[in-house]
Design a protein around this motif. Structure first.
Motif, PDB file in Angstrom:
ATOM      1  N   CYS A  79       0.959  -1.168   0.084  1.00 55.76           N
ATOM      2  CA  CYS A  79       0.063   0.114   0.087  1.00 55.76           C
ATOM      3  C   CYS A  79       0.940   1.304   0.016  1.00 55.76           C
ATOM      4  O   CYS A  79       0.394   2.080  -0.390  1.00 55.76           O
ATOM      5  CB  CYS A  79      -0.899   0.122   1.180  1.00 55.76           C
ATOM      6  SG  CYS A  79      -2.123   1.266   1.196  1.00 55.76           S
ATOM      7  N   GLN A  80       1.989   1.104   0.663  1.00 55.00           N
ATOM      8  CA  GLN A  80       2.953   2.373   0.881  1.00 55.00           C
ATOM      9  C   GLN A  80       3.786   2.382  -0.599  1.00 55.00           C
ATOM     10  O   GLN A  80       4.789   3.456  -0.697  1.00 55.00           O
ATOM     11  CB  GLN A  80       3.644   2.311   1.607  1.00 55.00           C
ATOM     12  CG  GLN A  80       3.066   2.783   3.160  1.00 55.00           C
ATOM     13  CD  GLN A  80       3.767   2.531   4.384  1.00 55.00           C
ATOM     14  OE1 GLN A  80       4.678   1.955   4.366  1.00 55.00           O
ATOM     15  NE2 GLN A  80       3.274   2.734   5.595  1.00 55.00           N
ATOM     16  N   SER A  81       3.680   1.486  -1.461  1.00 49.52           N
ATOM     17  CA  SER A  81       4.366   1.563  -2.685  1.00 49.52           C
ATOM     18  C   SER A  81       3.992   2.407  -3.545  1.00 49.52           C
ATOM     19  O   SER A  81       2.943   3.275  -3.499  1.00 49.52           O
ATOM     20  CB  SER A  81       4.615   0.001  -3.131  1.00 49.52           C
ATOM     21  OG  SER A  81       5.299  -0.187  -4.338  1.00 49.52           O
ATOM     22  N   LYS A  82       4.307   2.367  -5.020  1.00 47.13           N
ATOM     23  CA  LYS A  82       3.679   3.226  -5.982  1.00 47.13           C
ATOM     24  C   LYS A  82       3.586   2.514  -7.336  1.00 47.13           C
ATOM     25  O   LYS A  82       3.961   1.444  -7.473  1.00 47.13           O
ATOM     26  CB  LYS A  82       4.432   4.575  -6.110  1.00 47.13           C
ATOM     27  CG  LYS A  82       5.984   4.279  -6.522  1.00 47.13           C
ATOM     28  CD  LYS A  82       6.745   5.490  -6.287  1.00 47.13           C
ATOM     29  CE  LYS A  82       6.726   6.039  -4.838  1.00 47.13           C
ATOM     30  NZ  LYS A  82       7.474   6.946  -4.487  1.00 47.13           N
ATOM     31  N   GLY A  83       2.693   3.078  -8.099  1.00 45.70           N
ATOM     32  CA  GLY A  83       2.517   2.524  -9.472  1.00 45.70           C
ATOM     33  C   GLY A  83       1.518   1.453  -9.360  1.00 45.70           C
ATOM     34  O   GLY A  83       0.665   1.147  -8.517  1.00 45.70           O
ATOM     35  N   CYS A 105      -4.253   3.980  -0.606  1.00 41.49           N
ATOM     36  CA  CYS A 105      -2.872   3.888  -0.856  1.00 41.49           C
ATOM     37  C   CYS A 105      -2.573   4.827  -1.795  1.00 41.49           C
ATOM     38  O   CYS A 105      -2.691   4.764  -3.234  1.00 41.49           O
ATOM     39  CB  CYS A 105      -2.593   2.243  -1.446  1.00 41.49           C
ATOM     40  SG  CYS A 105      -3.407   0.965  -0.420  1.00 41.49           S
ATOM     41  N   LEU A 106      -1.982   6.065  -1.331  1.00 44.44           N
ATOM     42  CA  LEU A 106      -1.768   7.223  -2.080  1.00 44.44           C
ATOM     43  C   LEU A 106      -1.038   7.159  -3.460  1.00 44.44           C
ATOM     44  O   LEU A 106      -1.480   7.855  -4.415  1.00 44.44           O
ATOM     45  CB  LEU A 106      -1.219   8.342  -1.112  1.00 44.44           C
ATOM     46  CG  LEU A 106      -2.014   8.631   0.345  1.00 44.44           C
ATOM     47  CD1 LEU A 106      -1.230   9.819   0.874  1.00 44.44           C
ATOM     48  CD2 LEU A 106      -3.521   9.148  -0.552  1.00 44.44           C
ATOM     49  N   ASN A 107      -0.068   6.571  -3.511  1.00 44.33           N
ATOM     50  CA  ASN A 107       0.876   6.580  -4.962  1.00 44.33           C
ATOM     51  C   ASN A 107       0.588   5.366  -5.653  1.00 44.33           C
ATOM     52  O   ASN A 107       1.564   4.993  -6.434  1.00 44.33           O
ATOM     53  CB  ASN A 107       2.300   6.825  -4.538  1.00 44.33           C
ATOM     54  CG  ASN A 107       2.380   8.306  -3.832  1.00 44.33           C
ATOM     55  OD1 ASN A 107       1.652   8.998  -4.101  1.00 44.33           O
ATOM     56  ND2 ASN A 107       3.553   8.490  -3.346  1.00 44.33           N
ATOM     57  N   VAL A 108      -0.370   4.485  -5.183  1.00 48.28           N
ATOM     58  CA  VAL A 108      -0.624   3.259  -5.872  1.00 48.28           C
ATOM     59  C   VAL A 108      -1.770   3.393  -7.007  1.00 48.28           C
ATOM     60  O   VAL A 108      -2.805   3.933  -6.650  1.00 48.28           O
ATOM     61  CB  VAL A 108      -1.164   2.190  -4.991  1.00 48.28           C
ATOM     62  CG1 VAL A 108      -1.549   0.857  -5.880  1.00 48.28           C
ATOM     63  CG2 VAL A 108      -0.144   1.914  -3.796  1.00 48.28           C
TER      64      VAL A 108
HETATM   65  C1  LIG Z   1       3.892   9.722  -2.884  1.00 43.52           C
HETATM   66  O1  LIG Z   1       4.845  10.382  -3.914  1.00 43.52           O
HETATM   67  C2  LIG Z   1       5.313  11.655  -3.821  1.00 43.52           C
HETATM   68  C3  LIG Z   1       5.826  12.108  -4.778  1.00 43.52           C
HETATM   69  O2  LIG Z   1       6.865  10.973  -5.355  1.00 43.52           O
HETATM   70  C4  LIG Z   1       5.996  11.670  -2.299  1.00 43.52           C
HETATM   71  O3  LIG Z   1       6.265  13.111  -2.229  1.00 43.52           O
HETATM   72  C5  LIG Z   1       5.026  11.176  -1.328  1.00 43.52           C
HETATM   73  O4  LIG Z   1       5.706  11.216   0.071  1.00 43.52           O
HETATM   74  C6  LIG Z   1       4.578   9.932  -1.590  1.00 43.52           C
HETATM   75  N1  LIG Z   1       3.477   9.408  -0.614  1.00 43.52           N
HETATM   76  C7  LIG Z   1       3.547   8.183   0.236  1.00 43.52           C
HETATM   77  C8  LIG Z   1       2.524   8.059   0.886  1.00 43.52           C
HETATM   78  O5  LIG Z   1       4.320   7.459  -0.308  1.00 43.52           O
END
Ligand SMILES: *[C@@H]1O[C@H](CO)[C@@H](O)[C@H](O)[C@H]1NC(C)=O
Ligand SMILES: *[C@@H]1O[C@H](CO)[C@@H](O)[C@H](O)[C@H]1NC(C)=O
Ligand SMILES: *[C@@H]1O[C@H](CO)[C@@H](O)[C@H](O)[C@H]1NC(C)=O
Ligand SMILES: *[C@@H]1O[C@H](CO)[C@@H](O)[C@H](O)[C@H]1NC(C)=O
Ligand SMILES: *[C@@H]1O[C@H](CO)[C@@H](O)[C@H](O)[C@H]1NC(C)=O
Length: 423
Positions: A79-83, A105-108
């Motif tokens: 959930c803390q990952s991205k994409g 999961c903000l950046n997912v």
């Molecule tokens: C989401 O990505 C942004 C930009 O890459 C970053 O500043 C932020 O900390 C990230 N948030 C989380 C919850 O990982």
């Protein structure tokens, strides 16, 4: 071009489209910490895929040890990952207690949960929250749950503790898969067996698609509804087999735009709207379509039930039931506005739930009881615009004609009517 070169190109192409086609085996087996998959997670490209395997987080998959901590840890990182994020539960048997997979999961951008394993719910009831879920998904957008795995609620030990029919203050047992405030969810090709309470429940979900589901519990198991939907919109369930002890699908209060197609239901209590009107301030139900379903050996076929003596006033309108085959169903078509299963229901005050614009079209098959069509509406608010078109229901015994009953309803009858319309 050499064969090796072609093969390398093919692998590259495959890996671009489908990581798992190429690396699936490694993921299945579980990789040591710090392996390629883990280091991939530092990739900053929001479009790239990240894989999390519960075995890398310490899941034992021996069916005995509690693997909840490993699942929770894997979830937290995913959930803390991205994409594009893939959470993998490989083959194996996992014993897990209540789990909560909660966002946001903000950046997912998308989250795929692939369950290939067999998950068993702990039987220690004190571990579950009142009215909660065994596995709960909450506050996420874009979850896809696939993989062909099984969720076994191990309900047999819990069912004797369900005394809700005698005790209205009873403790609710956990629903196996609970989805709360989820947007754009897809669940496909999974199995749920022997839930302690409901198998699958949706609460405040929008844009939800379920298909190719297999849901199974014994016909005498209490409140093991297959799918319960509440306060949700744009919900679509199709191509599934549901055999259970309560409703195959129940459409509760506050739902709009719900479509149910190609469901094989039975045993169980059929496909229900309701029960509605138990609590004050319930939402309306509108835009329900149920079509191309087969209902076999159930107590009800299509049932609309609202509580007698209801405290609030809500409505259920614009509901269509079409192309439904009934095989030896006790009450194939039933509207029951005097619903009251508890012993404490002494008063039979009329229901205040308004039912209108309900279409039954092309309903055929057999009834195991004499009354194949029962339209028992509220004395306080009679049903409006009820249509029955091409209904052909014979008695299973074949001995005589089925009958119909109705009260407080003005129904319109079109085309074939067996049993003959009530007057
Ligand atoms: C989401 O990505 C942004 C930009 O890459 C970053 O500043 C932020 O900390 C990230 N948030 C989380 C919850 O990982
Ligand atoms: C789901 O969609 C609704 C309406 O667009 C929005 O208010 C809500 O925040 C969304 N929830 C999530 C978890 O994305
Ligand atoms: C119902 O079950 C609960 C918990 O098992 C118990 O505390 C309660 O006394 C039971 N009620 C009745 C009426 O048996
Ligand atoms: C009735 O429900 C259907 C299916 O959800 C929808 O397409 C239609 O617009 C609704 N009709 C009215 C009058 O609301
Ligand atoms: C039909 O259902 C009744 C119970 O509802 C059962 O007793 C009977 O055996 C069933 N008949 C067939 C042919 O399955």
């Amino acid at each position: 071009m050499s064969l090796e070169y072609l093969y390398a190109r093919l692998l590259l192409l495959l890996s671009l489209f489908c990581f798992e086609c190429v690396f699936g085996r490694e993921i299945e087996g579980g990789l040591p910490a710090g392996s390629v998959l883990r280091t991939m997670n530092v990739d900053r490209n929001p479009k790239s895929s990240h894989f999390f395997n519960v075995k890398d987080f310490g899941a034992k998959a021996d069916g005995q040890a509690d693997d909840s901590k490993a699942f929770t840890a894997a979830w937290k990182e995913a959930c803390q990952s991205k994409g594009r994020v893939h959470l993998i539960i490989p083959r194996g048997t996992y014993m897990v207690g209540p789990l909560r997979f909660a966002g946001p999961c903000l950046n997912v951008s998308s989250l795929s949960l692939r369950v290939k394993g067999y998950l068993k719910a702990t039987t220690v009831l004190s571990k579950y929250e009142y009215g909660g879920g065994w596995i709960e998904f909450a506050w996420m957008e874009g979850l896809t749950l696939t993989g062909g795995g099984t969720f076994d609620g191990q309900g047999a030990k819990a069912w004797p503790h369900n005394n809700c029919s005698e005790d209205s203050n009873c403790k609710l047992l956990p629903t196996s898969l609970k989805f709360v405030a989820m947007n754009k969810t897809v669940i496909r090709g999974i199995t749920s067996v022997n839930s302690k309470f409901f198998h699958i429940a949706l609460v405040e979900c929008h844009n939800f698609k379920g298909s190719k589901l297999k849901i199974q519990a014994p016909d005498a198991s209490p409140n093991t509804d297959g799918i319960h939907i509440e306060r949700s919109s744009s919900v679509y369930f199709s191509s599934s087999h549901i055999a259970t002890g309560d409703d195959c699908i129940s459409v509760g209060q506050g739902n709009s735009q719900v479509t149910i197609t190609s469901i094989a239901c039975g045993p169980g209590h059929g496909i229900s709207v309701g029960s509605l009107g138990k609590y004050p301030n319930e939402g309306d139900v509108s835009g329900l379509v149920v079509r191309d379903c087969t209902i076999s050996g159930t107590t009800n076929g299509i049932r609309i039930k609202t509580w007698a003596n209801s405290p609030g006033s809500s409505a259920a309108t614009n509901m269509t039931f079409t192309n439904i085959v009934m095989n030896n169903v006790t009450n194939p078509i039933i509207i029951d506005q005097l619903y009251c299963p508890f012993l404490s229901c002494a008063s039979k005050a009329p229901s205040k739930v308004k039912l209108s614009d309900i279409y039954f079209k092309n309903i055929r098959g057999t009834s195991s009881s004499e009354v194949a069509v029962a339209l028992e509406c509220s004395k306080g608010i009679p049903c409006q615009n009820i249509y029955l078109e091409d209904v052909h229901l014979d008695l299973s015994s074949g001995k005589k004609e089925a009958t119909s009953t109705c009260s407080n309803v003005k129904a319109k009858f079109i085309g074939t009517q067996i049993p003959p319309p009530c007057t």
